[in-house]
Motif scaffolding. Structure first.
Motif, PDB file in Angstrom:
ATOM      1  N   THR A   1      -9.304   3.513   8.533  1.00  0.00           N
ATOM      2  CA  THR A   1     -10.471   3.728   7.671  1.00  0.00           C
ATOM      3  C   THR A   1     -11.145   5.075   7.936  1.00  0.00           C
ATOM      4  O   THR A   1     -12.020   5.482   7.173  1.00  0.00           O
TER       5      THR A   1
ATOM      6  N   TYR B   1     -18.508  -6.771   7.390  1.00  0.00           N
ATOM      7  CA  TYR B   1     -17.643  -6.381   6.275  1.00  0.00           C
ATOM      8  C   TYR B   1     -16.298  -7.092   6.394  1.00  0.00           C
ATOM      9  O   TYR B   1     -15.897  -7.509   7.482  1.00  0.00           O
TER      10      TYR B   1
ATOM     11  N   ALA C   1     -16.518  10.624   3.150  1.00  0.00           N
ATOM     12  CA  ALA C   1     -17.826  10.249   2.611  1.00  0.00           C
ATOM     13  C   ALA C   1     -18.966  10.801   3.460  1.00  0.00           C
ATOM     14  O   ALA C   1     -19.993  11.257   2.926  1.00  0.00           O
TER      15      ALA C   1
ATOM     16  N   TYR D   1       0.840  -1.193   0.000  1.00  0.00           N
ATOM     17  CA  TYR D   1       0.000   0.000   0.000  1.00  0.00           C
ATOM     18  C   TYR D   1       0.881   1.252   0.000  1.00  0.00           C
ATOM     19  O   TYR D   1       2.009   1.234   0.476  1.00  0.00           O
TER      20      TYR D   1
ATOM     21  N   THR E   1     -13.444  -5.883   4.207  1.00  0.00           N
ATOM     22  CA  THR E   1     -12.392  -4.965   3.771  1.00  0.00           C
ATOM     23  C   THR E   1     -12.760  -3.548   4.179  1.00  0.00           C
ATOM     24  O   THR E   1     -13.942  -3.230   4.393  1.00  0.00           O
ATOM     25  N   GLY E   2     -11.741  -2.692   4.265  1.00  0.00           N
ATOM     26  CA  GLY E   2     -11.995  -1.299   4.601  1.00  0.00           C
ATOM     27  C   GLY E   2     -12.876  -0.604   3.584  1.00  0.00           C
ATOM     28  O   GLY E   2     -13.761   0.188   3.942  1.00  0.00           O
ATOM     29  N   SER E   3     -12.674  -0.901   2.309  1.00  0.00           N
ATOM     30  CA  SER E   3     -13.487  -0.267   1.267  1.00  0.00           C
ATOM     31  C   SER E   3     -14.946  -0.684   1.364  1.00  0.00           C
ATOM     32  O   SER E   3     -15.859   0.108   1.101  1.00  0.00           O
ATOM     33  N   GLU E   4     -15.178  -1.933   1.769  1.00  0.00           N
ATOM     34  CA  GLU E   4     -16.550  -2.406   1.949  1.00  0.00           C
ATOM     35  C   GLU E   4     -17.226  -1.655   3.091  1.00  0.00           C
ATOM     36  O   GLU E   4     -18.407  -1.272   2.993  1.00  0.00           O
TER      37      GLU E   4
ATOM     38  N   VAL F   1     -16.449   1.413   4.170  1.00  0.00           N
ATOM     39  CA  VAL F   1     -16.675   2.794   3.735  1.00  0.00           C
ATOM     40  C   VAL F   1     -17.926   2.872   2.864  1.00  0.00           C
ATOM     41  O   VAL F   1     -18.728   3.816   2.978  1.00  0.00           O
ATOM     42  N   ASN F   2     -18.146   1.887   2.022  1.00  0.00           N
ATOM     43  CA  ASN F   2     -19.341   1.866   1.175  1.00  0.00           C
ATOM     44  C   ASN F   2     -20.611   1.753   2.014  1.00  0.00           C
ATOM     45  O   ASN F   2     -21.609   2.445   1.742  1.00  0.00           O
TER      46      ASN F   2
ATOM     47  N   SER G   1     -11.261   7.970   5.158  1.00  0.00           N
ATOM     48  CA  SER G   1     -12.164   7.690   4.037  1.00  0.00           C
ATOM     49  C   SER G   1     -13.617   7.811   4.460  1.00  0.00           C
ATOM     50  O   SER G   1     -14.464   8.297   3.693  1.00  0.00           O
TER      51      SER G   1
ATOM     52  N   SER H   1     -21.084   5.166   3.613  1.00  0.00           N
ATOM     53  CA  SER H   1     -21.411   6.233   2.654  1.00  0.00           C
ATOM     54  C   SER H   1     -22.836   6.124   2.127  1.00  0.00           C
ATOM     55  O   SER H   1     -23.476   7.135   1.828  1.00  0.00           O
TER      56      SER H   1
END
Length: 343
Positions: free
Chosen positions: A230, A206, A237, A35, A208-211, A213-214, A233, A217
């Protein structure tokens, strides 16, 4: 005489050239996540290559995959490995890492106590994070102030929990046991009764971190157990997302650097670890939003510090996890968790 002197000079130059070529031929191998690659390359790798006069190559992937590769190779193939403390504990237990002579990494003395030797005489931590609770302050009232609030009746179908196989997932089991007033390792049944009790409040887990955040958001979840990396992010959002101040404290997460038993360049590995722990590198990484500092001499502005686990007061307040016990219990916990939430 002049001919002899010319020959001697030529031979000396040839020897020096050969030594330089040997240095350039040396390959230093790093196992990490990959990363923030551009920043890490600029801040750490390029300066270190100039110091060591060596080539640097990488093995990237998640904790489990990279640790498994190292195990298959019998501790060989990389010179240093970056892991979260839960996975580095597994590596220690399986004899994959060597103990470190801290006299050869003098910058370790500049670290917070928590980071100097988090797992005995093995690798130090180069950054620190925390696991806690985040919530949308515009939608959650009263504010969350304890881990026990996750069981509140007014939070039905609002919470997202980390999956049990993530770094933060097993922490939910520990906090469920604390909520029930039992030991998670000897009274596991009672701990998972508390997990059953929280299920009505959970909208989705969840992985993952992106999951996560979604989920935040879109408003599907307004509360979550999360790692602090996290937070930036999530607030981007949903600006009203807030890190809860918990009376019973956040959980420390440490990222460590270890030297595998089969490392070919141990001296370079020690030099690299010392370099990563230096005040200058830690300062730059923190200012650029790469990693939270563990070097006590790093000074951040309030704006720079707000996304990090930073400062003696905050770090001293964190709770540590006994990963020796947790890792032994995890296979059973995964089965029990999946019976409740599904695999």
């Amino acid at each position: 005489m002049k001919t002899w002197m010319k020959t001697a000079v030529a031979l000396g130059a040839l020897a020096l050239g050969s030594q330089a070529a040997i240095a350039q031929d040396k390959t230093f191998t790093i196992s990490w996540w990959g990363y923030n690659g551009e920043k890490l390359n600029a801040n750490i790798i390029e300066p270190f290559k100039k110091m060591c006069e060596c080539e640097v190559v990488f093995e990237t992937g998640n904790n489990a995959d990279r640790l498994n590769k190292l195990k298959i190779r019998g501790g060989k193939g990389v010179d240093v490995i970056f892991l979260t403390d839960s996975y580095s504990q597994i590596g220690i237990e399986e004899g994959l890492f060597q103990e470190i002579d801290r006299a050869k990494i003098p910058n370790v003395e500049e670290l917070y106590d928590l980071a100097q030797a988090p797992q005995g005489n093995y690798g130090p931590a180069y950054t620190i994070g925390r696991i806690g609770i985040v919530y949308d302050a515009d939608k959650v009232d009263p504010p969350i102030g304890s881990w026990n609030d996750l069981w509140r009746d007014d939070l039905k179908s609002t919470i997202s929990l980390p999956g049990i196989t993530t770094t933060a997932g097993p922490i939910v089991v520990l906090r469920a046991a604390a909520h029930a007033g039992v030991d998670p390792y000897t009274q596991t049944d009672e701990a998972f009764v508390a997990i059953e009790e929280i299920k009505p409040n959970v909208v989705k887990n969840y992985n993952t971190g992106s999951e996560l955040v979604n989920l935040i958001s879109t408003g599907e979840a307004t509360v979550a157990v999360a790692q602090d990396f996290t937070m930036a992010s999530m607030t981007a959002a949903v600006p009203s997302m807030t890190w809860a101040t918990l009376s019973d404290g956040d959980i420390a997460t440490l990222n460590t650097i270890n030297i595998p038993t089969g490392a070919e360049n141990v001296d370079l590995a020690l030099e690299f670890i010392n370099f990563v722990l230096s005040k200058d590198i830690q300062q730059t990484e923190a200012e650029q939003g790469v990693d939270a500092p563990v070097n006590k001499n790093v000074e951040l502005t309030e704006e720079q510090a707000k996304i990090w686990t930073y400062g003696k007061e905050m770090i001293d307040s964190l709770n540590r996890v006994d990963y020796d016990k947790l890792n032994a219990a995890k296979p059973d916990w995964i089965d029990r968790w999946n019976e409740i939430f599904g695999s």
